[in-house]
Design a protein around this motif. Structure first.
Motif, short mmCIF file in Angstrom:
data_model
loop_
_atom_site.label_atom_id
_atom_site.label_comp_id
_atom_site.label_asym_id
_atom_site.label_seq_id
_atom_site.Cartn_x
_atom_site.Cartn_y
_atom_site.Cartn_z
N LYS A 3 0.83 -1.20 0.00
CA LYS A 3 0.00 0.00 0.00
C LYS A 3 0.87 1.25 0.00
O LYS A 3 1.98 1.26 0.53
N ALA A 4 0.32 2.33 -0.58
CA ALA A 4 1.03 3.60 -0.65
C ALA A 4 0.03 4.75 -0.72
O ALA A 4 -1.07 4.60 -1.26
N VAL A 5 0.43 5.89 -0.18
CA VAL A 5 -0.40 7.10 -0.27
C VAL A 5 -0.34 7.63 -1.71
O VAL A 5 0.74 7.71 -2.32
N ARG A 6 -1.48 8.02 -2.23
CA ARG A 6 -1.58 8.55 -3.59
C ARG A 6 -2.60 9.69 -3.63
O ARG A 6 -3.50 9.78 -2.80
N GLU A 20 -3.47 0.15 -3.21
CA GLU A 20 -2.58 -0.97 -3.45
C GLU A 20 -1.80 -0.68 -4.73
O GLU A 20 -2.37 -0.21 -5.72
N VAL A 21 -0.49 -0.93 -4.70
CA VAL A 21 0.38 -0.61 -5.84
C VAL A 21 1.24 -1.82 -6.18
O VAL A 21 1.35 -2.77 -5.39
N SER A 62 0.32 10.97 -7.92
CA SER A 62 1.51 11.32 -7.17
C SER A 62 1.55 10.57 -5.85
O SER A 62 0.52 10.35 -5.21
N GLY A 63 2.76 10.19 -5.46
CA GLY A 63 2.98 9.71 -4.10
C GLY A 63 3.28 10.90 -3.21
O GLY A 63 3.13 12.06 -3.60
#
Length: 309
Positions: A3-6, A20-21, A62-63
């Motif tokens: 998982k990552a902030v977007r 989810e990336v 963007s992250g």
């Protein structure tokens, strides 16, 4: 999937989400870090709103984030000095640290001292190198007096401690609730707000030699009214005043190689010579709540995100 902030467009806190990336794969000179903690910073909020898009353009999706600390999971070709399982502290230059897995250039990492917590390690980079650069820019000497605005903030709380290490007397501008912490670190606390100039003069009858502004909103003008020379005023927050009056804006970019400064600061923390207060810790999934607290601008120290993995 990790998982990552977007976010997909400029905007307020509501544009942030956790997706989810694809699992990142390290290339030459890169290291894959499983993040244990990632700090958040006001500069990230400014980038996300688009307020500084002319300086920091974005590509969407963007992250977000620079600060990080974690355990190395994989190393790419040509990486020396790090191996899977090593605990590391560092930063991402790709606005990507607020995630479970992050690719980092090996040169942007340092070893995490074992007695430095994940939260402190993961929140140290931006505030640490910024405070280091700002304090060094005003060239303090033993016996001088420096004022630091926003003295209980993430940058300010480190700046007052680094300034004290030069032998200077340090006046910290902060709300009353933070005065005891400042006193415990050898700093003279002064309440900000109406009448602050008179309170500073009372605390420094011999005058003020330098001023580090971490907050903005008129402190450059206050420093000049106190008789501080422009070359000994540094602001990391009021670039309009800096351009108008010719004061310094030195911070992280001027601190030198980031990983080296980061290792130095982490060593000072490990040895008990420096403290980074942690204001709050949020799970990665509560990134919106974390930035809501940050943007109130009344936290003492750093707010940190922790992935659940």
């Amino acid at each position: 999937m990790p998982k990552a902030v977007r976010y997909d467009r400029f905007g307020g806190i509501d544009v942030l989400r956790v997706d989810e990336v694809e699992r990142p794969v390290p290339g030459d000179g890169q290291v894959l870090v499983r993040v244990k903690a990632a700090g958040i910073n006001p500069s990230e909020a400014a980038i996300r709103t688009g307020a500084v898009a002319d300086i920091f353009p974005s590509t969407f999706p963007s992250g977000q984030g620079s600060d990080l600390a974690g355990v190395i999971e994989e190393v790419g070709a040509g990486v020396a000095g790090f191996a899977p399982g090593d605990e590391a502290i560092g930063f991402s230059t790709k606005r990507a640290s607020q995630a479970e897995l992050v690719l980092v250039e090996a040169g942007d990492l340092a070893r995490k001292p074992g007695n430095v917590s994940w939260e402190v390690a993961g929140g140290l980079y931006v505030v640490g190198v910024t405070a280091w650069g700002a304090v060094h820019s005003v060239d303090l000497k033993g016996g001088e007096t420096v004022v630091v605005s926003g003295a209980a903030s993430g940058v300010g709380s480190l700046a007052v401690q680094l300034a004290r290490r030069t032998g200077a007397a340090v006046i910290g501008l902060a709300g009353a609730s933070n005065h005891e912490w400042l006193k415990s670190h050898g700093v003279i606390p002064v309440t900000y707000g109406d009448g602050v100039a008179d309170r500073i003069k009372a605390a420094a009858p011999g005058g003020v030699d330098a001023f580090v502004d971490t907050h903005g909103g008129g402190y450059v003008e206050l420093a000049m009214a106190l008789g501080v020379a422009t070359e000994r005023i540094d602001t990391i927050a009021d670039f309009g005043a800096a351009a108008k009056y010719g004061v310094k804006t030195d911070g992280g970019a001027e601190a030198g190689p980031g990983a080296e400064i980061l290792a130095e600061l982490a060593g000072l923390i490990a040895d008990g010579h420096l403290e980074l207060p942690i204001a709050n810790v949020y799970p990665l999934t509560q990134v919106r709540e974390a930035y809501t607290e940050l943007e109130h601008r009344h936290t003492h120290g750093k707010i940190v995100l922790k992935p659940l993995s």
